[in-house]
Design an enzyme around this catalytic site. Structure first.
Site, PDB file in Angstrom:
ATOM      1  N   ASP A  53       2.589 -12.789   2.537  1.00  0.00           N
ATOM      2  CA  ASP A  53       1.653 -13.249   3.558  1.00  0.00           C
ATOM      3  C   ASP A  53       2.459 -14.071   4.563  1.00  0.00           C
ATOM      4  OD1 ASP A  53      -0.709 -14.234   4.910  1.00  0.00           O
ATOM      5  OD2 ASP A  53      -1.809 -13.909   3.054  1.00  0.00           O
TER       6      ASP A  53
ATOM      7  N   ALA B 236      -6.321 -11.666   0.139  1.00  0.00           N
ATOM      8  CA  ALA B 236      -5.456 -11.589  -1.041  1.00  0.00           C
ATOM      9  C   ALA B 236      -4.261 -10.664  -0.829  1.00  0.00           C
ATOM     10  CB  ALA B 236      -6.273 -11.100  -2.230  1.00  0.00           C
ATOM     11  N   LYS B 237      -4.358  -9.791   0.153  1.00  0.00           N
ATOM     12  CA  LYS B 237      -3.275  -8.862   0.509  1.00  0.00           C
ATOM     13  C   LYS B 237      -2.712  -8.148  -0.715  1.00  0.00           C
ATOM     14  CE  LYS B 237      -2.421 -11.127   4.890  1.00  0.00           C
ATOM     15  NZ  LYS B 237      -3.273 -12.332   4.811  1.00  0.00           N
ATOM     16  N   ARG B 238      -3.625  -7.571  -1.508  1.00  0.00           N
ATOM     17  CA  ARG B 238      -3.231  -6.870  -2.716  1.00  0.00           C
ATOM     18  C   ARG B 238      -2.855  -5.426  -2.416  1.00  0.00           C
ATOM     19  NH1 ARG B 238      -3.597 -11.781  -4.133  1.00  0.00           N
ATOM     20  NH2 ARG B 238      -4.493 -12.386  -6.118  1.00  0.00           N
TER      21      ARG B 238
END
Lengths: 279, 279
Positions: A99, B95-97
């Protein structure tokens, strides 16, 4: 853990096996489900039965997050158990985080400090300032996705990209660019075993880096092919196996059966190392 | 939540503001630190003070994971508080999963079922089978990184890639390809405000999709520029502001000060909507 300590363990154990702890309550033996923390008990049994055959364990965070706070507690107990009882083990949080800078710093704190993992997997899409916060930690390792073992790897990773340094596949550009980042010596890379022919290409860019290799076994990759193309003088590979080992049986003998599968892999690795290093 | 319900809320509130709950214990008012769950108390106060001005809240999971189990509990209490008291709010787990299929399914379970978020941010690097498991959920939204607002966006996202459909920047390829995936109507995209000139380009590919826009305010993006280039007939934008609102004051008046900042943004948005839609 330093890279040298990892290399030493590989040489002592004649193994470069990572066991993936992707623990699904629907797949573990039924008799564990009555215990207070079935996931931790499962992990503990697997670890106790295999710690002399593996150099590394890799819990995949998704499988813990799926159970909310209880899952996060199982993850914490698992890493604490390994760090306390088997400090020679290299631990990997397979979390694929990444991120903007201040956020990546929080993830680094979560996994390197709070949970005290030796390493963490990260995704490269957001570039330099999303990865460098992880690289700042001494003796912690950031394992960046390069070429993954799934079908979707061909959607973007293998497309040709143009940059100042010429035209090449995206995964190569990712690896090349990342080598210019600060503290890049703390980088390792994920390279899927299902594409052994790519290892020779990657080794031209990063001859010395460690590669974490998923996709041997369940996903169809060949260990000997990967080693032939990807091994370096320090071995330089961590071969992951998850389901083939941890779900070898779902009876009360699951840990013994897991040991048998892990032993098969360790013996294959020992043979390869003996041949390669003329021991 | 359906997309239409989100659009309705935007029209009712005359706002397309998302408030980012990136809560750092070192930045919140000191008087909260003696409470049992300072992060939740902070969020609760911010939400109570701003819920009529914002259509969405976006906790960034890193800031919760950094505090381990306690942090995960704060996250759970926050989402439960919103769902119970303000069910009209669109919730985003930032969450940028993204991982191989069976793992992404576990993340989807964690965020869409266990925590009951309306949406989740995901990273595209691993391609189709890493994202489709999220898209299968009805009335849940998958917000994929396209062009991020950080400096590292230029490392890979803006490189030119070649594919069967010609040569274009990677972020455009990512958006284009993702539109061919199953249930792609459940996709939204992250497009950073620091590059307003790119919005017109992106709108050629996805005229109707919602875009989540970070980078207005602290990171320097201009709201009016973004709206000029990126707004569609349903607004189609969710503008995120985190630090400028939630850390407007670190005294006992933090929630009131947050409201003042949120109100400024909402009023600016109302003005833009009135002009655009000739209300």
């Amino acid at each position: 853990m330093t890279t040298q300590q990892l290399i030493d363990q590989i040489k002592i154990k004649k193994s470069f096996l990572t066991i993936g702890l992707d623990v699904d309550l629907e797949k573990i033996p039924h008799h564990l489900l009555t215990l207070e923390d079935p996931i931790f008990e499962f992990n503990k049994a697997i670890i106790d039965a295999t710690h002399d055959l593996a150099v590394s364990y890799k819990p995949n965070t998704a499988f813990y997050e799926a159970y909310g706070i209880k899952g996060w507690m199982s993850l914490q107990k698992t890493i604490q158990y390994i760090n306390l009882n088997y400090p020679e083990i290299f631990t990997i949080a397979d979390a694929k985080r990444g991120d903007i800078g201040n956020t990546s710093s929080m993830y680094a704190k979560a996994f390197f400090e709070d949970l005290n993992f030796d390493s963490l997997t990260v995704a490269p899409y957001m570039g330099k300032d999303s990865v460098e916060p992880f690289l700042r930690f001494n003796n912690k390792h950031t394992i960046m996705l390069a070429l993954t073992s799934n079908e979707g790897a061909f959607d973007f990773q293998t497309l040709n990209v143009s940059s100042a340094s010429g035209s090449k596949e995206l995964y190569k550009q990712v690896v090349e660019t990342s080598q210019t980042w600060e503290n890049s010596e703390n980088l390792m890379y994920v390279v899927g075993a299902t594409k052994a022919e790519y290892f020779a290409e990657i080794r031209k860019i990063i001859p010395d880096s460690f590669l974490l290799v998923p996709g041997v076994g369940t996903q169809g990759g060949s260990l000997s092919e990967v080693c032939k193309q990807g091994m370096n003088a320090n071995v330089g590979l961590l071969i992951n196996s998850s389901r083939a080992i941890i779900y070898a049986s779902n009876g009360t003998d699951f840990a013994q059966k897991a040991r048998i599968e892990a032993l098969k892999m360790q013996q294959e690795m020992e043979e390869i190392m003996n041949l390669r290093f003329n021991v």
